[in-house]
Design a protein around this motif. Sequence first.
Motif, PDB file in Angstrom:
ATOM      1  N   TRP A 120       0.824  -1.220   0.000  1.00  0.00           N
ATOM      2  CA  TRP A 120       0.000   0.000   0.000  1.00  0.00           C
ATOM      3  C   TRP A 120       0.844   1.250   0.000  1.00  0.00           C
ATOM      4  CZ3 TRP A 120      -0.384   3.977   3.533  1.00  0.00           C
ATOM      5  CH2 TRP A 120       0.190   3.794   4.799  1.00  0.00           C
ATOM      6  N   ARG A 121       2.022   1.185   0.634  1.00  0.00           N
ATOM      7  CA  ARG A 121       2.901   2.363   0.631  1.00  0.00           C
ATOM      8  C   ARG A 121       3.508   2.592  -0.746  1.00  0.00           C
ATOM      9  NH1 ARG A 121       5.003   4.242   5.419  1.00  0.00           N
ATOM     10  NH2 ARG A 121       5.772   5.909   4.046  1.00  0.00           N
ATOM     11  N   ASN A 122       3.806   1.522  -1.482  1.00  0.00           N
ATOM     12  CA  ASN A 122       4.260   1.672  -2.864  1.00  0.00           C
ATOM     13  C   ASN A 122       3.175   2.292  -3.730  1.00  0.00           C
ATOM     14  OD1 ASN A 122       7.015   0.521  -3.867  1.00  0.00           O
ATOM     15  ND2 ASN A 122       6.403  -0.898  -2.240  1.00  0.00           N
ATOM     16  N   VAL A 123       1.935   1.867  -3.518  1.00  0.00           N
ATOM     17  CA  VAL A 123       0.831   2.363  -4.343  1.00  0.00           C
ATOM     18  C   VAL A 123       0.539   3.831  -4.069  1.00  0.00           C
ATOM     19  CG1 VAL A 123      -1.652   2.106  -4.782  1.00  0.00           C
ATOM     20  CG2 VAL A 123      -0.194   0.086  -4.636  1.00  0.00           C
ATOM     21  N   GLY A 149      -7.293  -7.041  -7.007  1.00  0.00           N
ATOM     22  CA  GLY A 149      -7.378  -8.348  -6.372  1.00  0.00           C
ATOM     23  C   GLY A 149      -6.343  -8.624  -5.312  1.00  0.00           C
ATOM     24  N   LEU A 150      -5.804  -7.570  -4.693  1.00  0.00           N
ATOM     25  CA  LEU A 150      -4.768  -7.755  -3.679  1.00  0.00           C
ATOM     26  C   LEU A 150      -5.161  -7.175  -2.323  1.00  0.00           C
ATOM     27  CD1 LEU A 150      -1.445  -7.082  -5.656  1.00  0.00           C
ATOM     28  CD2 LEU A 150      -2.372  -9.280  -4.915  1.00  0.00           C
ATOM     29  N   ALA A 151      -6.437  -7.180  -2.013  1.00  0.00           N
ATOM     30  CA  ALA A 151      -6.894  -6.641  -0.736  1.00  0.00           C
ATOM     31  C   ALA A 151      -6.273  -7.375   0.451  1.00  0.00           C
ATOM     32  CB  ALA A 151      -8.422  -6.705  -0.654  1.00  0.00           C
ATOM     33  N   ASP A 152      -5.880  -8.643   0.242  1.00  0.00           N
ATOM     34  CA  ASP A 152      -5.298  -9.431   1.329  1.00  0.00           C
ATOM     35  C   ASP A 152      -3.772  -9.392   1.331  1.00  0.00           C
ATOM     36  OD1 ASP A 152      -5.074 -10.788  -1.061  1.00  0.00           O
ATOM     37  OD2 ASP A 152      -5.376 -12.779  -0.181  1.00  0.00           O
ATOM     38  N   ARG A 153      -3.181  -8.508   0.497  1.00  0.00           N
ATOM     39  CA  ARG A 153      -1.720  -8.434   0.418  1.00  0.00           C
ATOM     40  C   ARG A 153      -1.203  -7.010   0.636  1.00  0.00           C
ATOM     41  NH1 ARG A 153      -2.444 -13.135   0.586  1.00  0.00           N
ATOM     42  NH2 ARG A 153      -1.557 -14.797  -0.707  1.00  0.00           N
TER      43      ARG A 153
END
Length: 247
Positions: A120-123, A149-153
């Motif tokens: 999330w910090r990269n995004v 599709g990466l809500a769990d990552r």
Amino acid sequence: MSALLQTDAASAWSDTSAPVLQLTDVRKRYETGALAVDALRGVSLQVNAGEYVAVVGPSGSGKSTLMHILGCLDTPTAGTYHLAGVDVSAMDETALAHVRNARIGFVFQQFHLLPSLPAWRNVELPLLYAGTPRSERRERAMAALERVGLADRVDHKPNELSGGQQQRVAVARALVTEPALILADEPTGNLDSKSTADVLGLLADLHAGGRTIVLITHDAEVAEAAARVVRIADGLVTEDYLNGGAV
């Protein structure tokens, strides 16, 4: 760039009557000492809002140079480039930096993720550079990761993710500013067949949602995922066709 030109550049993105990209006889020459290389030798190309275009060609064809010009990462030696109706040569570096950060979403073959930061910090990085408040940055980054599709990552660092997942993070980062244009440069080049299909599926979904997509690739099969294919060789456009019919 003048205040008037800034206003014109901003409003142009909402004017769907103007082509998103318009190149006219664009040429690019690189010179090193006595050596001169003509990477582009007169490319004319128009991409309208909502199109999904693949630019395909072998190594050395000029496609990467073309991508750099489209993304305002390089400038033509000759010819003109209008981005959303605005002549790019009239923009100063501040305006170009804003366009690159807020109006264009970039996806590269190399994921360009910071290894010390979670997904999330990269995004959120493009929002950080834009001065978006911290709470809004996190919310939008989380939403972008859920979208791919990466809500769990979201808290996983790059080395804890597969190659396909890392590219999904890169796509989420490209989306987080809600850009009108996505430029994808060999986005499947480092992926296996399943991850390639996943990334191409994401791009197809973005296109279906109204995004303008330009995909740069050497792989003819990957190019066929786009609605329109532009073939380039030796710095020139050699073919430009819709899948199922000529342009």
